[in-house]
Design a protein around this motif. Sequence first.
Motif, PDB file in Angstrom:
ATOM      1  N   UNK A 146       0.771  -1.240   0.000  1.00 12.67           N
ATOM      2  CA  UNK A 146       0.000   0.000   0.000  1.00 12.67           C
ATOM      3  C   UNK A 146       0.798   1.284   0.000  1.00 12.67           C
ATOM      4  N   UNK A 147       2.140   1.206  -0.125  1.00 14.02           N
ATOM      5  CA  UNK A 147       2.985   2.402  -0.058  1.00 14.02           C
ATOM      6  C   UNK A 147       2.988   3.158  -1.386  1.00 14.02           C
ATOM      7  N   UNK A 148       3.372   4.425  -1.311  1.00  9.80           N
ATOM      8  CA  UNK A 148       3.708   5.222  -2.488  1.00  9.80           C
ATOM      9  C   UNK A 148       5.223   5.165  -2.651  1.00  9.80           C
ATOM     10  N   UNK A 149       5.692   4.795  -3.842  1.00 13.01           N
ATOM     11  CA  UNK A 149       7.119   4.558  -4.059  1.00 13.01           C
ATOM     12  C   UNK A 149       7.605   5.344  -5.269  1.00 13.01           C
ATOM     13  N   UNK A 150       8.753   5.991  -5.113  1.00 13.89           N
ATOM     14  CA  UNK A 150       9.435   6.656  -6.227  1.00 13.89           C
ATOM     15  C   UNK A 150      10.795   5.999  -6.427  1.00 13.89           C
ATOM     16  N   UNK A 151      11.052   5.528  -7.636  1.00  5.04           N
ATOM     17  CA  UNK A 151      12.371   5.035  -7.999  1.00  5.04           C
ATOM     18  C   UNK A 151      13.188   6.219  -8.507  1.00  5.04           C
ATOM     19  N   UNK A 152      14.194   6.601  -7.757  1.00  7.80           N
ATOM     20  CA  UNK A 152      15.006   7.765  -8.135  1.00  7.80           C
ATOM     21  C   UNK A 152      16.007   7.381  -9.222  1.00  7.80           C
ATOM     22  N   UNK A 153      16.642   6.225  -9.086  1.00  8.56           N
ATOM     23  CA  UNK A 153      17.448   5.659 -10.161  1.00  8.56           C
ATOM     24  C   UNK A 153      16.535   4.744 -10.974  1.00  8.56           C
ATOM     25  N   UNK A 154      16.509   4.943 -12.307  1.00 11.20           N
ATOM     26  CA  UNK A 154      15.515   4.233 -13.119  1.00 11.20           C
ATOM     27  C   UNK A 154      16.151   3.695 -14.402  1.00 11.20           C
ATOM     28  N   UNK A 155      15.704   2.507 -14.810  1.00 11.75           N
ATOM     29  CA  UNK A 155      16.110   1.944 -16.095  1.00 11.75           C
ATOM     30  C   UNK A 155      14.867   1.331 -16.727  1.00 11.75           C
ATOM     31  N   UNK A 156      14.380   1.962 -17.777  1.00  8.24           N
ATOM     32  CA  UNK A 156      13.105   1.545 -18.369  1.00  8.24           C
ATOM     33  C   UNK A 156      13.190   0.195 -19.074  1.00  8.24           C
ATOM     34  N   UNK A 157      14.408  -0.292 -19.352  1.00  9.26           N
ATOM     35  CA  UNK A 157      14.557  -1.526 -20.122  1.00  9.26           C
ATOM     36  C   UNK A 157      14.797  -2.774 -19.273  1.00  9.26           C
ATOM     37  N   UNK A 158      15.350  -2.612 -18.077  1.00 13.40           N
ATOM     38  CA  UNK A 158      15.781  -3.788 -17.333  1.00 13.40           C
ATOM     39  C   UNK A 158      14.629  -4.555 -16.684  1.00 13.40           C
ATOM     40  N   UNK A 159      13.833  -3.899 -15.862  1.00 18.97           N
ATOM     41  CA  UNK A 159      12.824  -4.612 -15.097  1.00 18.97           C
ATOM     42  C   UNK A 159      13.477  -5.567 -14.116  1.00 18.97           C
ATOM     43  N   UNK A 160      12.655  -6.316 -13.386  1.00 15.98           N
ATOM     44  CA  UNK A 160      13.152  -7.336 -12.463  1.00 15.98           C
ATOM     45  C   UNK A 160      13.651  -8.509 -13.288  1.00 15.98           C
ATOM     46  N   UNK A 161      14.884  -8.931 -13.033  1.00 21.19           N
ATOM     47  CA  UNK A 161      15.515  -9.969 -13.840  1.00 21.19           C
ATOM     48  C   UNK A 161      15.829 -11.196 -12.994  1.00 21.19           C
ATOM     49  N   UNK A 162      15.402 -12.344 -13.473  1.00 19.42           N
ATOM     50  CA  UNK A 162      15.594 -13.593 -12.739  1.00 19.42           C
ATOM     51  C   UNK A 162      16.778 -14.375 -13.296  1.00 19.42           C
ATOM     52  N   UNK A 163      17.912 -13.702 -13.392  1.00 18.75           N
ATOM     53  CA  UNK A 163      19.128 -14.316 -13.903  1.00 18.75           C
ATOM     54  C   UNK A 163      20.239 -14.186 -12.871  1.00 18.75           C
ATOM     55  N   UNK A 164      21.214 -15.084 -12.957  1.00 22.14           N
ATOM     56  CA  UNK A 164      22.391 -14.973 -12.110  1.00 22.14           C
ATOM     57  C   UNK A 164      23.295 -13.856 -12.622  1.00 22.14           C
ATOM     58  N   UNK A 165      23.471 -13.807 -13.947  1.00 23.85           N
ATOM     59  CA  UNK A 165      24.334 -12.814 -14.570  1.00 23.85           C
ATOM     60  C   UNK A 165      23.482 -11.684 -15.131  1.00 23.85           C
ATOM     61  N   UNK A 166      23.627 -10.482 -14.593  1.00 14.54           N
ATOM     62  CA  UNK A 166      22.860  -9.322 -15.040  1.00 14.54           C
ATOM     63  C   UNK A 166      23.746  -8.458 -15.939  1.00 14.54           C
ATOM     64  N   UNK A 167      23.332  -8.336 -17.180  1.00 13.91           N
ATOM     65  CA  UNK A 167      24.109  -7.585 -18.169  1.00 13.91           C
ATOM     66  C   UNK A 167      24.187  -6.118 -17.782  1.00 13.91           C
TER      67      UNK A 167
END
Length: 321
Positions: A146-167
């Motif tokens: 129920x919180x209001x959240x602001x992402x100050x650092x943002x990357x529109x392409x990444x999203x949450x990634x379910x990988x061990x190695x993050x490019x």
Amino acid sequence: MSQSKEVVALKGDGIYRLLTRYGLSSSEYMEDFIALNKSHLGKNNTLLAGVKYKLPDSANSTKSVTSSATPSKGTGRVVHYDIFGSNYADVEIKSNDLKGAVYYLVGGHGGPDPGAVGMHGGYHVYEDEYAYDVTLRLARRLIEEGATVYLITRDKNDGIRDSYSLKADKDEVCYPNRTIPLNQTKRLRQRTDAVNELYKKHKGSFQRMIALHIDSRSKRENIDIFFYHDKRSKTGKKASEILRNTIEAKYREHQPNRGYTGTVSPRNLYVVRNTWPTAIFIELGNMNHQRDVQRLVIPSNRQAVANWLTLGLVTDFKTNK
């Protein structure tokens, strides 16, 4: 109560991958899965290929991811956020536990600066990418409560990634869409200004700024998750202690022989000193220590950290206003 379904873990499976394969949300069922299968899990709750594991019953699971108190009833409302990526964009508001709370989440570094760089399994581990993934997972969990959240650092392409190695990439921006400068002082000032402008918009609300980083120290130094606050802020100190104690309790519950060495201390950091909301600076571990890095590279571990931080922030909201 129906009997739990048993499934066999495949090579390379983590808890997250196994749960999602069978249609179960890791944010809801991670803790139930670990509780059901504790005696059959490897070090750091890893799965063993070929071993049978019980799946949580979706109808009877306790879903104890908000607080030790009785969870609030879900609102039934689903909100779409592209920033979380296609697999996670639809977020169900599950409770009002954090209604009225406003969070500014700042993933460390980004843009032209990857931060600390480590190695694991033959690939590079970049601070900004892994800190950002935990930040996204934390943002999503806070919104669910129920919180209001602001992402100050943002990357529109990444999203949450379910990988061990993050490019790694360099296309992160500062809220709302500002190019991140290479100069460190300008970069920190840019983030601080973004938070403070939003703070004015929400004046009178419960507000927190949370920065997530990964430290770089000696290879021998296992530092766990630890917390910094501004020396002038009693509220920041208490919030940091709540988060630290929550992490310690969760490790004691799930890995009773592990121990936990995370600390809380004041530090004269630019974003902590100059942002107007109560500030908490979190170091997720030591980039050069393999046990700390394992906490980062395994997707289910990143989700667990986000879940546990959310538990602590719910307690902070209810007791540290």
